[in-house]
Scaffold this active site. Structure first.
Site, short mmCIF file in Angstrom:
data_model
loop_
_atom_site.label_atom_id
_atom_site.label_comp_id
_atom_site.label_asym_id
_atom_site.label_seq_id
_atom_site.Cartn_x
_atom_site.Cartn_y
_atom_site.Cartn_z
N HIS A 69 0.82 -1.22 0.00
CA HIS A 69 0.00 0.00 0.00
C HIS A 69 0.85 1.27 0.00
O HIS A 69 0.49 2.27 0.62
CB HIS A 69 -0.94 0.03 1.21
N ASN A 102 -10.36 -2.92 2.43
CA ASN A 102 -10.03 -2.95 1.00
C ASN A 102 -11.29 -2.73 0.18
O ASN A 102 -12.40 -2.69 0.72
CB ASN A 102 -9.42 -4.30 0.61
N HIS A 153 -4.02 1.15 12.01
CA HIS A 153 -3.80 -0.10 12.76
C HIS A 153 -5.17 -0.71 13.10
O HIS A 153 -5.97 -0.05 13.79
CB HIS A 153 -3.01 0.23 14.04
FE1 HDE Z 1 -2.51 -4.72 5.50
N1 HDE Z 1 -0.73 -3.93 5.98
N2 HDE Z 1 -1.84 -6.53 6.06
N3 HDE Z 1 -4.22 -5.62 4.86
N4 HDE Z 1 -3.17 -2.98 4.86
C1 HDE Z 1 -0.38 -2.64 5.81
O1 HDE Z 1 0.71 -1.27 7.37
C2 HDE Z 1 -0.75 -6.76 6.80
C3 HDE Z 1 -4.52 -6.92 4.93
C4 HDE Z 1 -4.42 -2.68 4.44
O2 HDE Z 1 -3.30 3.52 3.89
C5 HDE Z 1 0.94 -2.31 6.44
O3 HDE Z 1 1.02 0.98 7.54
C6 HDE Z 1 -0.67 -8.15 7.16
C7 HDE Z 1 -5.91 -7.14 4.70
C8 HDE Z 1 -4.50 -1.31 4.06
O4 HDE Z 1 -1.68 3.43 5.34
C9 HDE Z 1 1.35 -3.61 7.14
C10 HDE Z 1 -1.73 -8.74 6.55
C11 HDE Z 1 -6.41 -5.89 4.48
C12 HDE Z 1 -3.23 -0.79 4.28
C13 HDE Z 1 0.20 -4.53 6.74
C14 HDE Z 1 -2.47 -7.73 5.90
C15 HDE Z 1 -5.34 -4.96 4.56
C16 HDE Z 1 -2.42 -1.85 4.80
C17 HDE Z 1 1.96 -1.74 5.50
C18 HDE Z 1 -2.08 -10.22 6.54
C19 HDE Z 1 -7.85 -5.52 4.14
C20 HDE Z 1 -2.78 0.62 4.00
C21 HDE Z 1 2.09 -0.29 5.86
C22 HDE Z 1 -2.58 -10.68 7.74
C23 HDE Z 1 -8.78 -5.80 5.21
C24 HDE Z 1 -3.04 1.54 5.13
C25 HDE Z 1 1.23 -0.08 6.99
C26 HDE Z 1 -2.64 2.93 4.76
C27 HDE Z 1 -1.11 -1.70 5.19
C28 HDE Z 1 0.17 -5.80 7.15
C29 HDE Z 1 -3.63 -8.01 5.17
C30 HDE Z 1 -5.55 -3.55 4.35
C31 HDE Z 1 2.71 -4.16 6.76
C32 HDE Z 1 0.40 -8.81 7.98
C33 HDE Z 1 -6.67 -8.47 4.74
C34 HDE Z 1 -5.72 -0.57 3.52
O5 HDE Z 1 1.38 -3.48 8.53
#
Ligand code: HDE
Length: 708
Positions: free
Chosen positions: A77, A150, A341
């Site tokens: 992202h 999402n 978060h």
């Molecule tokens: Fe994320 N995801 N994600 N994700 N995600 C991040 O956090 C992660 C997942 C989502 O505009 C990170 O600040 C793991 C699902 C959005 O700043 C990180 C898993 C969904 C955004 C991270 C998922 C998301 C992130 C990277 C698997 C939809 C952007 C930078 C369990 C429900 C937020 C950050 C923004 C961002 C980890 C899966 C949505 C690395 C480990 C499912 C919208 O922490």
């Protein structure tokens, strides 16, 4: 022990709170210590042609700060755009949740929402085929609530432990860092071919959902099952939804590829300009509620994030609305440093045991620490609008100055404060779910059906949507060099979703169903797990809510092009512009050069964009007005004819008045085809054109053989 006081309500007002650290430019340029600078153009030198002196503290401060301007980009992202706005509760939900921001009809809470792509790096284009992040920060009067979702209601994997593998597979391949922001390459499809749980998500990602027309025409989903918890501690399962007022609408693949090259900022520009114009993106906030007692009544597991609850089984109740009405003042300070978060929750909202959600609850804090630092919560964009008081101290770039000597609890020297609040109504306490289980690494059997909902999705699509999905799978597989991977996707994934889909992809890729140059080895068998037993073939059922075919529409925010030259019928242009303006549509006049053209009566008309800088892919529709000299000139321009032909091929509304019709003929536009509006005069034309434009695209058009 002092009773907790409910913090003073900060809702409704506090947009100003979020701007409290805005620093307007002063008159005099100073350095960071406040010293007024006399010369910001020349470094300090030993003689006019001599070397720069180490003593030049202004130069060194300026360059040093510049050298450190970047913070690590998000691992996923990384590319995003955001806006401020408000959330308004429209249906009080006190019966199921104690959350204060959902407690009163009309109550407003400030929000900051960041939209993003997943795979591309920070400077990548806005329109690749990808999932979009939809992350909303609510500045509630009880603290921050982040709904980090999402634009697709399910996910690729069922357990967070696979996330690094998924992302490594989809990101550019590590040996040459190719391709940027694209899933069409070997490592991604290798992973997918061995991960049957991704089948449902892949149907969404290969559909037009992964190519949104605008950020304001995307649905949003919390994905995981969460819990609402009421004031008495009773829990109800909940799934969160955002429903765009403009409906969910998408680009077509050829269009989005071209936009990626011609305007990498297409989505962020569209949202920024819309907000500046007062055309505020708006969504309804919806919930699907499932009483605890019904947890096991579905043929899938509510904890499985690769499944959705069909809206036909549990309707989405609209309980709020969100309006984005202010652009950020500063991209870095706000959009880049905002730290979401899923663990930022308020009383009345809690988690389920979805193993993907559980893993996320670790990951986001960890990533903020690395990216923004231990004091990320103090930054203006991340700071709650209610009071913060605890014994956390110091660390890099601390902003707060905490007076006094007490930084521990329990204490007597500080009068016991700040004190935790076991009895306070407004305090967060985790839902007391009963847990009884062995410590094991195992997937629940109830997570084992990977194909039924993929099939449900396929069955629910209109014909044109099916064709787009088959085209997308075929495009991606045609980019994959390893034959065995292509075969495995066809034979281990697609045939299990729908024979029709597998057949179409086979025809478009030349990969025959049943041809298997690969072996299922011990290693791949391990990965394929659930495929060891033949997948259950689901009964053909549909969920109409999954299709993009019957979306609410309207033309507000759309863009149309008027192709013209000297001699154009000025009255026709004026009539089109007037009607467009009234409907909230931007109508741009495109001519060979910038400046003005002269209409048939000799009057100057301003040109909005010169032709070489205006591509048909930036517009939702195109009109060629009459006026013989103008229409002849447009017909003689290869660029203009290509413009019309491409718009036609992308199924957009195409119109012509009077002599303008000859351009449509030259562009091989079939008269009478859906979305073609031709009139002899301006009378009635604008309304008819706008009515067709409201349909977004005309996918029932036969475009085979039309050059693009
Ligand atoms: Fe994320 N995801 N994600 N994700 N995600 C991040 O956090 C992660 C997942 C989502 O505009 C990170 O600040 C793991 C699902 C959005 O700043 C990180 C898993 C969904 C955004 C991270 C998922 C998301 C992130 C990277 C698997 C939809 C952007 C930078 C369990 C429900 C937020 C950050 C923004 C961002 C980890 C899966 C949505 C690395 C480990 C499912 C919208 O922490």
């Amino acid at each position: 022990m002092p009773k907790a006081k409910k913090p003073k309500s900060a809702a409704n007002s506090k947009d100003a709170d979020l701007r409290r650290d805005t620093v307007p430019p002063g008159d005099a340029l100073t350095n960071n210590q406040g010293l007024v600078v006399s010369d910001d153009q020349n470094s300090l030198k030993a003689g006019v042609r001599g070397p720069t002196l180490l003593e030049d503290f202004h130069f060194r401060e300026k360059i040093q700060h510049f050298d450190h301007e970047r913070i690590p980009e998000r691992i996923v992202h990384a590319r995003g755009a955001a806006a401020h706005g408000y959330f308004e509760c429209t249906v009080p939900m006190g019966k199921v949740t104690a959350a204060s921001f959902l407690s009163e009809k009309g109550k407003r809470t400030p929000v900051f929402v960041r939209f993003s792509t997943v795979a591309g790096s920070r400077g990548s284009a806005d329109t690749p085929r990808d999932v979009r992040g939809f992350a909303a920060k609510f500045y509630t009067d009880e603290g921050i609530f982040d709904l980090v979702g999402n634009n697709i209601p399910v996910f690729f994997i069922q357990d967070a432990i696979k996330f690094p593998d998924l992302i490594h597979a989809v990101k550019p391949e590590p040996h040459n860092e190719i391709p940027q922001a694209a899933s069409a390459h070997d490592t991604f499809w290798d992973f997918i071919s061995l991960t049957p749980e991704a089948a449902h998500m892949m149907m969404w990602v290969m559909s037009d959902r992964a190519l949104p027309r605008s950020l304001s025409t995307m649905e949003g989903f919390g994905i995981h099952t969460y819990r609402f918890v009421d004031a008495k501690g009773k829990s109800t399962f909940v799934k969160f939804h955002w429903k765009p007022l403009k409906g969910a609408h998408s680009l077509v693949w050829d269009e989005s590829q071209k936009i990626s090259g011609k305007d990498a900022d297409f989505h962020r520009r569209d949202m920024f300009e819309a907000i500046e114009k007062g055309d505020f993106p708006e969504w309804e906030f919806g919930v699907q509620l499932v009483p605890e007692a019904d947890e096991f009544k579905f043929d899938f597991d509510l904890l499985d994030p690769t499944k959705l609850i069909p809206e036909e089984l549990v309707p989405v109740q609209r309980i709020g609305r969100m309006v984005l009405n202010r652009n950020p003042d500063n991209y870095f300070a706000e959009t880049e440093q905002v730290a979401f978060h899923p663990g930022h929750v308020v009383p009345g909202i809690d988690f389920s045991n979805d193993p993907l959600l559980q893993g996320r609850l670790f990951s986001y804090l960890d990533t903020q620490l690395r990216r923004v630092g231990p004091n990320f919560a103090e930054l203006p964009i991340n700071r709650p609008v209610c009071p913060v008081s605890n014994n956390q101290r110091d660390a890099m770039a601390r902003v707060a100055i905490n007076p006094g000597k007490v930084a521990y609890f329990p204490n007597s020297l500080g009068g016991g404060c700040p004190m935790h609040q076991p009895e306070a109504v407004a305090a967060f306490r985790s839902y007391a779910e009963k847990i009884d289980g062995a410590k094991i690494r195992q997937r629940s059997e109830s997570f084992g059906d990977h194909f039924s909902q993929a099939t449900l999705f396929w069955n629910s699509m209109a014909d044109w949507e099916k064709e787009h999905i088959a085209d997308a799978f075929s495009f991606e597989l045609n980019q994959v060099e390893t034959l065995e991977v292509r075969q495995r996707v066809l034979n281990e994934v697609l045939v299990n979703v729908a024979d029709d889909l597998a057949r179409r992809v086979s025809l478009k890729t030349g990969v025959a169903i049943g041809d298997k140059d690969y072996e299922i080895t011990a290693e791949t068998l391990g990965a394929l797990g659930p495929l060891k037993s033949p997948p259950k073939k689901p009964a053909a059922k549909t969920s109409p809510a999954l299709s993009l075919a019957k979306q609410p529409g309207g033309v507000k925010g759309r863009k149309i092009a008027i192709l013209a030259a000297d001699g154009v019928d000025g009255k026709q242009v004026a009539a089109i512009k007037k009607a467009a303006d009234k409907a909230g549509v931007t109508a741009e006049l495109i001519a060979k050069f910038g400046g003005t053209i002269q209409d048939a009566s000799g009057k100057a008309i301003p040109v909005d964009r010169p032709a070489p800088n205006a591509a048909s892919v930036f517009y939702d529709g195109v009109i060629v007005p009459g006026g013989k000299a103008s229409a002849d000139a447009v017909a003689a321009s290869g660029l203009a004819v290509h413009f019309v032909s491409e718009a036609y091929r992308h199924c957009k509304t195409v119109g012509a008045i009077g002599e303008g019709a000859q351009v449509l003929e030259k562009a091989m536009v079939a008269s009478g085809a859906p979305g073609i509006v031709v009139a002899k005069s301006a009378s009635g034309f604008p309304d008819a054109f706008l009515e067709a434009l409201a349909e977004h695209r005309h996918y029932d058009r036969d475009i085979a053989g039309i050059p693009a």
